[in-house]
Write a protein that holds these residues in place. Structure first.
Motif, PDB file in Angstrom:
ATOM      1  N   PRO A 193      44.164  51.661  72.157  1.00 39.32           N
ATOM      2  CA  PRO A 193      43.768  53.285  71.905  1.00 39.32           C
ATOM      3  C   PRO A 193      42.423  53.103  71.663  1.00 39.32           C
ATOM      4  O   PRO A 193      41.719  52.155  71.105  1.00 39.32           O
ATOM      5  CB  PRO A 193      44.579  53.274  70.627  1.00 39.32           C
ATOM      6  CG  PRO A 193      44.964  52.098  70.141  1.00 39.32           C
ATOM      7  CD  PRO A 193      45.126  51.195  71.051  1.00 39.32           C
ATOM      8  N   GLY A 194      41.879  54.281  71.985  1.00 41.69           N
ATOM      9  CA  GLY A 194      40.398  54.521  71.861  1.00 41.69           C
ATOM     10  C   GLY A 194      39.976  56.003  72.148  1.00 41.69           C
ATOM     11  O   GLY A 194      40.578  56.744  72.283  1.00 41.69           O
ATOM     12  N   ILE A 195      38.621  56.224  71.471  1.00 45.34           N
ATOM     13  CA  ILE A 195      38.391  57.599  71.562  1.00 45.34           C
ATOM     14  C   ILE A 195      37.993  58.090  72.841  1.00 45.34           C
ATOM     15  O   ILE A 195      38.093  59.310  73.282  1.00 45.34           O
ATOM     16  CB  ILE A 195      36.875  57.751  70.843  1.00 45.34           C
ATOM     17  CG1 ILE A 195      35.980  56.638  71.397  1.00 45.34           C
ATOM     18  CG2 ILE A 195      37.247  57.637  69.420  1.00 45.34           C
ATOM     19  CD1 ILE A 195      34.463  56.910  70.708  1.00 45.34           C
ATOM     20  N   ARG A 211      48.277  66.807  63.031  1.00 46.57           N
ATOM     21  CA  ARG A 211      47.995  65.848  62.498  1.00 46.57           C
ATOM     22  C   ARG A 211      46.562  65.568  62.025  1.00 46.57           C
ATOM     23  O   ARG A 211      45.898  64.708  62.150  1.00 46.57           O
ATOM     24  CB  ARG A 211      48.212  64.423  63.449  1.00 46.57           C
ATOM     25  CG  ARG A 211      49.683  64.411  63.760  1.00 46.57           C
ATOM     26  CD  ARG A 211      50.010  62.926  64.467  1.00 46.57           C
ATOM     27  NE  ARG A 211      51.192  62.910  64.920  1.00 46.57           N
ATOM     28  CZ  ARG A 211      51.811  62.036  65.446  1.00 46.57           C
ATOM     29  NH1 ARG A 211      51.108  60.741  65.651  1.00 46.57           N
ATOM     30  NH2 ARG A 211      53.112  61.969  66.053  1.00 46.57           N
ATOM     31  N   GLU A 238      39.612  55.448  66.678  1.00 52.15           N
ATOM     32  CA  GLU A 238      38.932  54.128  66.371  1.00 52.15           C
ATOM     33  C   GLU A 238      38.278  53.876  65.317  1.00 52.15           C
ATOM     34  O   GLU A 238      37.150  53.599  65.122  1.00 52.15           O
ATOM     35  CB  GLU A 238      37.655  53.968  67.472  1.00 52.15           C
ATOM     36  CG  GLU A 238      38.565  53.404  68.887  1.00 52.15           C
ATOM     37  CD  GLU A 238      37.319  53.184  69.946  1.00 52.15           C
ATOM     38  OE1 GLU A 238      36.336  52.446  69.503  1.00 52.15           O
ATOM     39  OE2 GLU A 238      37.564  53.917  71.063  1.00 52.15           O
ATOM     40  N   LEU A 248      48.659  53.373  72.694  1.00 52.03           N
ATOM     41  CA  LEU A 248      49.163  53.382  71.403  1.00 52.03           C
ATOM     42  C   LEU A 248      50.348  52.571  71.652  1.00 52.03           C
ATOM     43  O   LEU A 248      50.929  51.751  70.643  1.00 52.03           O
ATOM     44  CB  LEU A 248      49.735  54.709  71.119  1.00 52.03           C
ATOM     45  CG  LEU A 248      48.605  55.600  70.407  1.00 52.03           C
ATOM     46  CD1 LEU A 248      49.080  57.032  69.914  1.00 52.03           C
ATOM     47  CD2 LEU A 248      48.202  54.925  69.004  1.00 52.03           C
ATOM     48  N   ASP A 293      48.440  56.412  63.565  1.00 46.85           N
ATOM     49  CA  ASP A 293      48.051  56.482  65.080  1.00 46.85           C
ATOM     50  C   ASP A 293      46.942  57.443  65.281  1.00 46.85           C
ATOM     51  O   ASP A 293      46.273  56.969  66.078  1.00 46.85           O
ATOM     52  CB  ASP A 293      49.531  57.242  65.676  1.00 46.85           C
ATOM     53  CG  ASP A 293      50.608  56.357  65.875  1.00 46.85           C
ATOM     54  OD1 ASP A 293      50.250  54.998  65.905  1.00 46.85           O
ATOM     55  OD2 ASP A 293      51.607  56.572  66.564  1.00 46.85           O
ATOM     56  N   VAL A 294      46.445  58.410  64.414  1.00 45.94           N
ATOM     57  CA  VAL A 294      45.394  59.040  64.650  1.00 45.94           C
ATOM     58  C   VAL A 294      44.116  58.135  64.510  1.00 45.94           C
ATOM     59  O   VAL A 294      43.296  58.400  65.269  1.00 45.94           O
ATOM     60  CB  VAL A 294      45.399  60.267  63.692  1.00 45.94           C
ATOM     61  CG1 VAL A 294      44.220  61.149  63.799  1.00 45.94           C
ATOM     62  CG2 VAL A 294      46.532  61.314  63.900  1.00 45.94           C
ATOM     63  N   ALA A 295      44.360  57.247  63.230  1.00 43.99           N
ATOM     64  CA  ALA A 295      43.230  56.466  63.072  1.00 43.99           C
ATOM     65  C   ALA A 295      43.047  55.556  64.093  1.00 43.99           C
ATOM     66  O   ALA A 295      41.849  55.324  64.549  1.00 43.99           O
ATOM     67  CB  ALA A 295      43.455  55.639  61.626  1.00 43.99           C
ATOM     68  N   ARG A 296      43.992  55.229  64.757  1.00 48.65           N
ATOM     69  CA  ARG A 296      44.039  54.193  65.941  1.00 48.65           C
ATOM     70  C   ARG A 296      43.121  55.062  66.947  1.00 48.65           C
ATOM     71  O   ARG A 296      42.278  54.355  67.723  1.00 48.65           O
ATOM     72  CB  ARG A 296      45.345  53.550  66.306  1.00 48.65           C
ATOM     73  CG  ARG A 296      45.796  52.588  65.310  1.00 48.65           C
ATOM     74  CD  ARG A 296      47.323  52.218  65.771  1.00 48.65           C
ATOM     75  NE  ARG A 296      47.333  51.492  66.954  1.00 48.65           N
ATOM     76  CZ  ARG A 296      48.410  51.150  67.516  1.00 48.65           C
ATOM     77  NH1 ARG A 296      49.692  51.820  67.184  1.00 48.65           N
ATOM     78  NH2 ARG A 296      48.399  50.633  68.703  1.00 48.65           N
ATOM     79  N   VAL A 297      43.657  56.177  67.560  1.00 47.30           N
ATOM     80  CA  VAL A 297      43.175  56.762  68.494  1.00 47.30           C
ATOM     81  C   VAL A 297      41.603  57.056  68.434  1.00 47.30           C
ATOM     82  O   VAL A 297      40.841  57.337  69.201  1.00 47.30           O
ATOM     83  CB  VAL A 297      43.653  58.205  68.678  1.00 47.30           C
ATOM     84  CG1 VAL A 297      43.115  59.144  69.750  1.00 47.30           C
ATOM     85  CG2 VAL A 297      45.448  57.797  69.304  1.00 47.30           C
ATOM     86  N   PHE A 303      48.411  65.494  69.587  1.00 48.53           N
ATOM     87  CA  PHE A 303      49.930  65.531  69.126  1.00 48.53           C
ATOM     88  C   PHE A 303      50.384  66.779  69.131  1.00 48.53           C
ATOM     89  O   PHE A 303      49.837  67.929  68.925  1.00 48.53           O
ATOM     90  CB  PHE A 303      49.800  64.632  67.938  1.00 48.53           C
ATOM     91  CG  PHE A 303      49.413  63.243  68.047  1.00 48.53           C
ATOM     92  CD1 PHE A 303      50.435  62.202  68.367  1.00 48.53           C
ATOM     93  CD2 PHE A 303      48.086  63.135  67.707  1.00 48.53           C
ATOM     94  CE1 PHE A 303      49.761  61.028  68.365  1.00 48.53           C
ATOM     95  CE2 PHE A 303      47.844  61.756  67.761  1.00 48.53           C
ATOM     96  CZ  PHE A 303      48.566  60.571  67.941  1.00 48.53           C
ATOM     97  N   PHE A 343      43.843  65.580  58.771  1.00 43.65           N
ATOM     98  CA  PHE A 343      43.968  64.666  57.331  1.00 43.65           C
ATOM     99  C   PHE A 343      44.106  65.787  56.315  1.00 43.65           C
ATOM    100  O   PHE A 343      43.158  66.557  56.329  1.00 43.65           O
ATOM    101  CB  PHE A 343      42.825  63.848  57.305  1.00 43.65           C
ATOM    102  CG  PHE A 343      42.602  62.708  58.319  1.00 43.65           C
ATOM    103  CD1 PHE A 343      43.494  61.541  58.154  1.00 43.65           C
ATOM    104  CD2 PHE A 343      41.699  62.941  59.177  1.00 43.65           C
ATOM    105  CE1 PHE A 343      43.576  60.654  59.096  1.00 43.65           C
ATOM    106  CE2 PHE A 343      41.529  61.620  60.147  1.00 43.65           C
ATOM    107  CZ  PHE A 343      42.602  60.720  59.951  1.00 43.65           C
TER     108      PHE A 343
END
Ligand SMILES: Nc1ncnc2c1ncn2[C@@H]1O[C@H](COP(=O)(O)OP(=O)(O)O)[C@@H](O)[C@H]1O
Ligand SMILES: [Mg+2]
Lengths: 288, 255
Positions: free
Chosen positions: B74-76, B86, A187, B56, A181-185, B82, B88
């Motif tokens: 979804p996008g920047i 979250r 982009e 999402l 989900d983070v990767a989708r947000v 969250f 990495f």
């Protein structure tokens, strides 16, 4: 509590964590050394008893040669160059088989991990092949590919394939969907998704697969070389057995053990480097 | 950017026959630069709503527009914070903030450095997430979202897991950012004080089916003082609303 403390010191002691990291590393080294020493006690006692029992004639030299005569056999093998020659050939076989098997395992594990379709298509077949033991397929490989190098390398590759395949698959499937989900947000494009999320997340599993696979590659080598060969450490052992050269059998076994251990340590070194982030994590868990 | 939500409903289908109506007929107009806080009991659909706004979750009825344009995914530009950070785990703080962008790029490097200053993480650039406190990790996550200069920042109970001191500190960090950038903020919380401290509008959500039952404007100047009378008066207003909706419980105040 430590949370707020860290917050407060954030501005004042920016490198406080590095100091504690150093200290931790030193302590770990200490612990490591004493652990090695402790680990050596038992083998040393066994060696001493063994040597004594052999020298006193309690055990037959033919069944269990004493450590000193094994060492002697080593020296002879090394001086005639026989040892290095055999070791070289065995290493090349194991290496080639491992690279072929593990490489394919990584590739196919990746493909099957990525797409459900290819999982349905290929995974059942692989799982079936996985359970077939080396000794059962060895005659078939000889029939198909002859007594040459090819059948040996393929036999080793067959063993080396599965641990990497299974673990790569599991690693990819185990990537936290929350991070997706983070990767989708954020982009991420396809390439970044792979290099920044999937690969690092699957790395612990992949490395585990590689370690297991290396072990199995050595096993496969023994089977391949004992099956029929005129060179290699496995052959050296078989040959010595026929002539009841028990010291040489032992020397061969020790070389296998050492080679296995060395390659395993190399992967662990790689692990320590690539999974540095996880190492830190362990450190903190110990604290709590 | 403005956010406009028109008759949005969402139903989860559980198992064969069971349906959970998570959202029903949500209508909302949020102006550019607003700071909206949403408060409601857990399970009323707050996260579901935010996920829809983030793009999402795209299985819903109704329409969502951001800056006058229908939302596609979804996008920047719809930044999301969250509840858990979250980050990495294999990237250090600065690489987490940069994420897919190269730190070798001078412009990215400069922005990351500025953000490290803003969220007060200078000196921790090289630390891994496991070495950070909860507050520091969440600040890293905020910096990561801000680097992309979002039009709307969606925050799902971002400080819920933090202790009171850290939480207040992060609320102030967020207000500083908002005052500087005027990003539209939509923050979900179950902490009444937090909703009043941050928002210029408080939305009260009720349960089963999840819907927005009240909108309370907060016209107090920033920075707000939790101990002062006007703050307490609004607090009372919010409590009365929650009580009359039969929602008020001890659990919610404690968070
Ligand atoms: N993926 C899902 N599948 C089925 N039901 C869900 C799912 N996500 C949330 N729900 C349900 O939708 C309702 C709202 O959930 P959520 O938006 O997470 O609430 P909140 O964030 O306000 O605590 C709850 O009743 C929850 O059980
Ligand atoms: Mg929620």
């Amino acid at each position: 509590m430590s949370k707020t403390k860290a917050e407060i010191t954030a501005g004042i002691l920016p490198d406080s964590i590095h100091h504690s990291a150093e200290k931790e590393a030193f302590q770990r080294l200490n612990v490591g050394l004493s652990r090695i020493l402790k680990g050596l006690i038992l083998p040393l006692i066994i060696l001493a008893v063994w040597q004594a029992a052999g020298s006193l004639g309690i055990i037959s030299e033919n069944l269990l040669p004493v450590p000193t005569s094994i060492f002697q056999a080593f020296k002879e093998l090394a001086s005639t160059g026989e040892l290095w020659n055999n070791l070289q050939i065995s290493s090349i076989r194991a290496g080639a088989g491992f690279i072929l098997g593990a490489g394919l395992g990584l590739l196919l594990g990746g493909v099957v991990g990525f797409s459900n379709k290819s999982e349905e298509l290929m995974d059942p077949s692989f799982q079936m092949l996985r359970t077939i033991p080396h000794l059962a397929v060895a005659p078939l490989f000889i029939l198909w590919f002859g007594f040459g190098e090819l059948s040996k390398i393929l036999l080793i590759a067959k063993g080396a394939f599965f641990p990497v395949y299974v673990n790569t698959f599991l690693g990819i499937r185990g990537v936290d969907s929350k991070l997706f989900d983070v990767a989708r947000v954020l982009e991420f494009n396809k390439r970044k998704l792979f290099t920044k999320l999937i690969l690092p997340a699957a790395m612990p599993n992949i490395l585990l697969g590689i370690r297991l696979s290396l072990g199995i590659a050595w096993l496969g080598l023994v089977v391949a070389e004992m099956m029929g060969s005129s060179e290699g450490i496995g052959y050296m052992i078989m040959d010595a057995r026929q002539f009841s050269n028990t010291e040489v059998v032992f020397a061969g076994i020790i070389i296998f053990a050492a080679a296995g251990k060395i390659t395993d340590s190399l992967v662990r070194l790689l692990e320590a480097k690539l999974l540095k982030w996880r190492d830190h994590f362990k450190g903190e868990k110990g604290e709590i | 950017m403005s956010v406009s939500i028109r008759s949005v409903s969402k139903t989860f289908i559980k198992g064969r026959q069971e349906e959970v109506k998570a959202l029903e007929n949500i209508n909302l107009e949020i102006k550019q630069g607003d700071f909206v806080t949403i408060i409601g009991p857990s399970g009323c659909g707050k996260s579901t709503l935010l996920k829809i706004l983030a793009g999402l979750d795209r299985q819903y009825e109704g329409s969502v527009q951001i800056g006058g344009r229908p939302l596609h995914g979804p996008g920047i530009k719809q930044g999301f914070i969250f509840q858990e950070h979250r980050l990495f785990p294999w990237l250090n703080v600065e690489k987490n903030i940069a994420a897919d962008l190269p730190l070798s790029d001078r412009e990215v490097r400069k922005k990351v450095d500025d953000l490290l200053e803003t969220v007060r993480l200078k000196g921790f650039e090289k630390a891994y997430p496991s070495e950070l406190s909860g507050g520091m990790a969440q600040r890293t996550a905020i910096a990561r979202a801000l680097l992309r200069e979002p039009d709307v920042l969606l925050l799902d109970e971002p400080f819920g897991a933090l202790d009171a001191f850290t939480r207040t500190h992060l609320q102030d960090v967020l207000l500083t950012i908002w005052e500087k950038k005027r990003t539209t903020m939509i923050l979900v919380t179950h902490d009444i004080d937090e909703s009043i401290y941050l928002g210029n509008r408080i939305l009260i959500m009720t349960q089963r089916p999840g819907t927005i039952s009240r909108s309370i404007p907060v016209d107090l100047p920033y920075p707000r003082k939790k101990s002062e009378l006007p703050f307490q008066q609004i607090r009372q207003k919010v409590m009365i609303e929650l009580e009359s909706a039969g929602l008020f419980s001890e659990k919610m105040v404690k968070g």
